[in-house]
Design an enzyme around this catalytic site. Structure first.
Site, mmCIF file in Angstrom:
data_model
loop_
_atom_site.group_PDB
_atom_site.id
_atom_site.type_symbol
_atom_site.label_atom_id
_atom_site.label_comp_id
_atom_site.label_asym_id
_atom_site.label_seq_id
_atom_site.Cartn_x
_atom_site.Cartn_y
_atom_site.Cartn_z
ATOM 1 N N ALA A 66 10.744 -27.691 51.338
ATOM 2 C CA ALA A 66 10.349 -26.351 50.925
ATOM 3 C C ALA A 66 9.626 -26.357 49.581
ATOM 4 O O ALA A 66 8.602 -25.689 49.408
ATOM 5 C CB ALA A 66 11.581 -25.446 50.865
ATOM 6 N N ASP A 111 9.189 -37.252 60.335
ATOM 7 C CA ASP A 111 10.301 -36.519 59.732
ATOM 8 C C ASP A 111 11.464 -37.457 59.413
ATOM 9 O O ASP A 111 12.166 -37.293 58.415
ATOM 10 C CB ASP A 111 10.758 -35.410 60.679
ATOM 11 C CG ASP A 111 11.275 -34.185 59.950
ATOM 12 O OD1 ASP A 111 11.361 -34.218 58.710
ATOM 13 O OD2 ASP A 111 11.581 -33.188 60.620
ATOM 14 N N GLY A 116 8.534 -30.967 61.443
ATOM 15 C CA GLY A 116 7.848 -32.126 60.879
ATOM 16 C C GLY A 116 8.302 -32.426 59.471
ATOM 17 O O GLY A 116 9.151 -31.732 58.909
ATOM 18 N N THR A 148 13.139 -37.818 55.656
ATOM 19 C CA THR A 148 14.519 -37.357 55.496
ATOM 20 C C THR A 148 15.481 -38.486 55.159
ATOM 21 O O THR A 148 16.508 -38.256 54.520
ATOM 22 C CB THR A 148 14.988 -36.649 56.782
ATOM 23 O OG1 THR A 148 14.001 -35.700 57.177
ATOM 24 C CG2 THR A 148 16.280 -35.900 56.571
ATOM 25 N N SER A 204 16.383 -34.505 50.429
ATOM 26 C CA SER A 204 16.939 -34.198 51.747
ATOM 27 C C SER A 204 18.413 -33.835 51.630
ATOM 28 O O SER A 204 19.232 -34.612 51.123
ATOM 29 C CB SER A 204 16.780 -35.409 52.675
ATOM 30 O OG SER A 204 17.614 -35.293 53.808
ATOM 31 N N ARG A 205 18.779 -32.656 52.131
ATOM 32 C CA ARG A 205 20.182 -32.228 52.091
ATOM 33 C C ARG A 205 21.058 -33.154 52.931
ATOM 34 O O ARG A 205 22.202 -33.443 52.573
ATOM 35 C CB ARG A 205 20.308 -30.793 52.596
ATOM 36 C CG ARG A 205 19.608 -29.761 51.736
ATOM 37 C CD ARG A 205 19.907 -28.351 52.215
ATOM 38 N NE ARG A 205 19.495 -28.122 53.583
ATOM 39 C CZ ARG A 205 18.307 -27.647 53.939
ATOM 40 N NH1 ARG A 205 17.418 -27.361 53.022
ATOM 41 N NH2 ARG A 205 18.017 -27.442 55.212
ATOM 42 N N ASN A 206 20.547 -33.610 54.063
ATOM 43 C CA ASN A 206 21.330 -34.473 54.936
ATOM 44 C C ASN A 206 21.520 -35.858 54.330
ATOM 45 O O ASN A 206 22.615 -36.424 54.383
ATOM 46 C CB ASN A 206 20.650 -34.569 56.304
ATOM 47 C CG ASN A 206 20.673 -33.244 57.040
ATOM 48 O OD1 ASN A 206 21.660 -32.881 57.658
ATOM 49 N ND2 ASN A 206 19.586 -32.493 56.958
ATOM 50 N N PHE A 266 13.128 -22.609 52.768
ATOM 51 C CA PHE A 266 12.027 -22.959 53.665
ATOM 52 C C PHE A 266 11.279 -21.723 54.149
ATOM 53 O O PHE A 266 10.050 -21.707 54.192
ATOM 54 C CB PHE A 266 12.549 -23.770 54.858
ATOM 55 C CG PHE A 266 11.455 -24.506 55.589
ATOM 56 C CD1 PHE A 266 10.802 -25.561 54.991
ATOM 57 C CD2 PHE A 266 11.079 -24.140 56.871
ATOM 58 C CE1 PHE A 266 9.786 -26.244 55.642
ATOM 59 C CE2 PHE A 266 10.067 -24.811 57.536
ATOM 60 C CZ PHE A 266 9.417 -25.872 56.920
ATOM 61 N N LYS A 302 16.902 -36.493 63.606
ATOM 62 C CA LYS A 302 16.617 -37.230 62.362
ATOM 63 C C LYS A 302 17.599 -36.837 61.266
ATOM 64 O O LYS A 302 17.889 -37.640 60.368
ATOM 65 C CB LYS A 302 15.159 -37.022 61.938
ATOM 66 C CG LYS A 302 14.752 -35.567 61.687
ATOM 67 C CD LYS A 302 14.990 -35.108 60.270
ATOM 68 C CE LYS A 302 14.670 -33.633 60.104
ATOM 69 N NZ LYS A 302 14.943 -33.170 58.716
#
Length: 319
Positions: free
Chosen positions: A135, A237, A131, A241, A247-249, A11, A184
């Protein structure tokens, strides 16, 4: 006026690319001198953004004192490292504009980055950049709209950090912006777990909706404006996400739901944030059933089926 981006992860590098393409004077700092040397020589961040050319005008350094000569400093270090990073460099950050670009709640204190900066670097001007954004999208020049939360007049900073593909909307509500960006990630883990366990998209939609209610409820209890959570830094966001494999999460939740371990080598801020959020919510007397379930799930205290049973067995209520 020069800009420094501290943190050469995906990022931070993406922000530096966009700003340099917009003809800003930008220095990208990374703690690993070898990685920085490779980026300078190859004009590519092979580990984090492979295949993306870095602008020739972008400057690189592993010298934090050199980078911190800039008046505007973007902090793109992981949220759980921010406290120690600020303490180690507090003298360098005196009277600077510090723009936090990471999302999370400090596990040690239960506070967001604004409070950490106010405590450790009291002379600094504080801003939050947050927001719906990935990346890779920013680095590829794809259009992105973000929230810039800053006390006082935001126009000059908003203009300085806006680029051809990053459109910034300003707000004075730093608390709402940073909590939306942090919470989030927790809800995204829940949504990923539901999808990984095969519970379906209707379950994900329910988790997103009730998760948004949790996010808003807690943020307002901390002094945020509910309208902020309905904007880019909250709802926007959350949508991104909780629905994208980038999204890593969300990916971590998918793995947990399928009975696997989250991918290694990637920062999953929602995990420590879940634990910090549960403790802070209990202190505030705020009901956070989804966040509680995620904290228990990632700590191995319950399974996805256990968490679902707990959520479904809660007393019926009005929306």
């Amino acid at each position: 006026m020069s800009i420094a981006v501290l943190g050469a992860g995906a990022f931070g590098t993406a922000l530096a690319i966009s700003l340099a393409r917009a003809e800003r004077s930008v220095t990208l700092w990374g703690r690993d001198a070898g990685t920085i040397s490779d980026m300078r020589e190859c004009l590519e961040n092979k580990a984090r953004l492979p295949g993306i050319a870095l602008p020739e005008a972008l400057k690189f350094t592993a010298d934090i004192a050199y980078a911190a000569q800039a008046q505007t400093i973007l902090l793109a270090v992981p949220a759980q490292q921010l406290r120690q990073f600020l303490k180690a460099n507090a003298k360098l950050f005196e009277s600077k504009t510090l723009v936090v670009c990471s999302k999370g709640i400090d596990l040690e204190t239960g506070t967001g980055p604004s409070a950490l900066i106010a405590e450790i670097c009291p002379t600094a001007r504080i801003a939050i950049l947050t927001g719906p954004s990935f990346a890779i999208d920013i680095a590829q020049g794809l259009p992105t709209a973000l929230t810039l939360a800053v006390g006082g007049s935001a126009k000059a900073l908003q203009t300085e950090l806006s680029t051809h593909n990053i459109r910034l909307y300003s707000t004075a509500d730093r608390v709402g912006a940073e909590l939306g960006g942090a919470i989030k990630n927790v809800i995204a883990i829940a949504c990923g777990a539901a999808m990984g366990a095969g519970l379906g998209e209707s379950a994900r939609a329910a988790l997103m909706t009730r998760g948004f209610a949790e996010m808003t409820r807690f943020a307002v209890s901390q002094g945020a404006d509910a309208a902020t959570l309905a904007g880019l830094s909250g709802f926007g966001d959350l949508v991104l996400t909780c629905t994208s494999a980038k999204s890593r999460n969300y990916a971590a939740g998918l793995a947990l739901g399928a009975g696997k371990l989250p991918p290694e080598g990637k920062t999953v801020e929602g995990i420590p944030t879940a634990h910090a959020l549960v403790a802070a919510a209990e202190k505030a007397g705020c009901d956070m059933p989804i966040s509680n379930a995620v904290s228990a799930l990632v700590a191995g205290r319950c399974s996805v089926s256990d968490a679902l049973e707990d959520l479904l067995s809660r007393p019926l209520k009005e929306e």
